[in-house]
Design an enzyme around this catalytic site. Structure first.
Site, PDB file in Angstrom:
ATOM      1  CD  GLU A  60       3.566   4.207  -5.143  1.00  0.00           C
ATOM      2  OE1 GLU A  60       2.830   3.263  -5.499  1.00  0.00           O
ATOM      3  OE2 GLU A  60       4.690   4.034  -4.626  1.00  0.00           O
ATOM      4  CG  HIS A 129      -2.970  -1.022   1.285  1.00  0.00           C
ATOM      5  ND1 HIS A 129      -2.105  -1.512   2.221  1.00  0.00           N
ATOM      6  CD2 HIS A 129      -2.316  -1.101   0.090  1.00  0.00           C
ATOM      7  CE1 HIS A 129      -0.979  -1.874   1.639  1.00  0.00           C
ATOM      8  NE2 HIS A 129      -1.079  -1.632   0.345  1.00  0.00           N
TER       9      HIS A 129
END
Length: 328
Positions: A60, A129
């Protein structure tokens, strides 16, 4: 009007904008043949070509830095992060670079990038998540923050985000991808900073974001049976925020409840409540502004506990009724 899903509305917008503007492209992990973690980019490689749908390594930080750099050179990247929790891995690139470079360069360098990312709970993805971190992003000057709740809004707001010359964090709720709604085929844009009144009412104003909009609308149906009329305001964008629509609604109803999925402590609902209290709507309030937010716990994996961690229809009903019997 035809009906398509929230995910299809997002995909259609990206395809239309990529075809209309040679500078627009999308990058992210597994977005090519696999179609992304939630299938939003299914078929896009075949539709616009692999040079416009860039499958990236699992980093990321790296892909966010790539997006910032390409935006500075004139491209308009759409970065898909598989889960909004993973923004935490790219905080330097997004918070210290994307949000600040235009300011630090006296406006000479624009960063027209969109970070698309699914947030929220309800899908059983557990603590790492399933977070709702939008309040964190709204605290950063230079970032715009969007939370569409319907397929129609998703398409119009995504186009506006792509057209914007500033970095936009575009939150999509996991539970909304399959929601079906009316969406025009043609390209259209919804201005950032323009709220929508999802339901008109007279007794209480309820400001809700993302998935909570739908739970509030469910609560409104139940309350209507009891003769209680609530007005439902969906800000759609948190930054910029349409303060005027919220204030005018509260002046009409004299009561306000703010509902959001994120942990109640320090959540964006506190900002909305403060804005109401600091505005001319304060003199119209017949009860304190009430917040309904998530519990101060990591999102559990267990579905029953996960449900308890975030606001449900019953919590909204309780808050609205409590507001109606409370007086300042």
């Amino acid at each position: 009007m035809r009906k398509i899903t929230y995910a299809e509305a997002l995909r259609e917008t990206m395809i239309q904008e990529i075809k209309a503007n040679k500078d627009v492209y999308i990058l992210g992990e597994d977005i090519g043949i696999y179609g992304g973690a939630f299938g939003v980019t299914n078929g896009m490689v075949e539709e616009v070509g692999p040079e416009k749908v860039l499958n990236t390594p699992i980093s990321e930080a790296a892909i966010s830095g790539l997006a910032v750099g390409s935006a500075l050179t004139g491209m308009r990247p759409i970065l898909e992060l598989q889960f909004s929790d993973f923004i935490t891995i790219a905080m330097d690139q997004i918070v210290n670079q994307a949000a600040k470079l235009r300011y630090m360069n006296g406006g000479k360098g624009m960063i027209p990038m969109v970070v698309r990312t699914p947030g929220g709970s309800g899908a059983g993805f557990a603590a790492q998540h399933s977070q709702s971190l939008e309040a964190w992003m709204t605290h950063i000057p230079g970032l715009k923050v969007v939370q569409p709740s319907t397929p129609y809004d998703a398409k119009g707001l995504l186009k506006a985000a792509i057209d914007d010359n500033n970095p936009v964090i575009f939150y999509e709720h996991k539970l909304l991808y399959g929601q079906v709604g009316d969406v025009p085929e043609e390209r259209y844009s919804i201005p950032l900073g323009e709220a929508d009144i999802k339901r008109e009412g007279s007794d209480v104003t309820v400001v809700a974001t993302s998935m909570m909009v739908h739970r509030v609308l469910q609560a409104a149906e139940e309350l209507e049976k009891e003769g209680i009329s609530i007005e439902v305001i969906d800000p759609r964008t948190l930054v910029p925020l349409d303060i005027k629509t919220i204030v005018e609604s509260v002046k009409k109803t004299s009561r306000a409840v703010v509902v959001y999925e994120a942990v109640q402590r320090g959540g964006y609902g506190a900002e909305i409540a403060s804005i109401i209290n600091e505005s001319e709507a304060f003199d119209y309030l017949d009860a304190p502004v009430t917040r309904v937010g998530g519990k101060p716990v990591p999102i559990p994996y267990n579905p029953k506990l996960e449900e308890k961690a975030v606001p449900q229809v019953e919590d909204i009903l309780k808050a609205v009724k409590s507001t109606l019997i409370t007086h300042v």
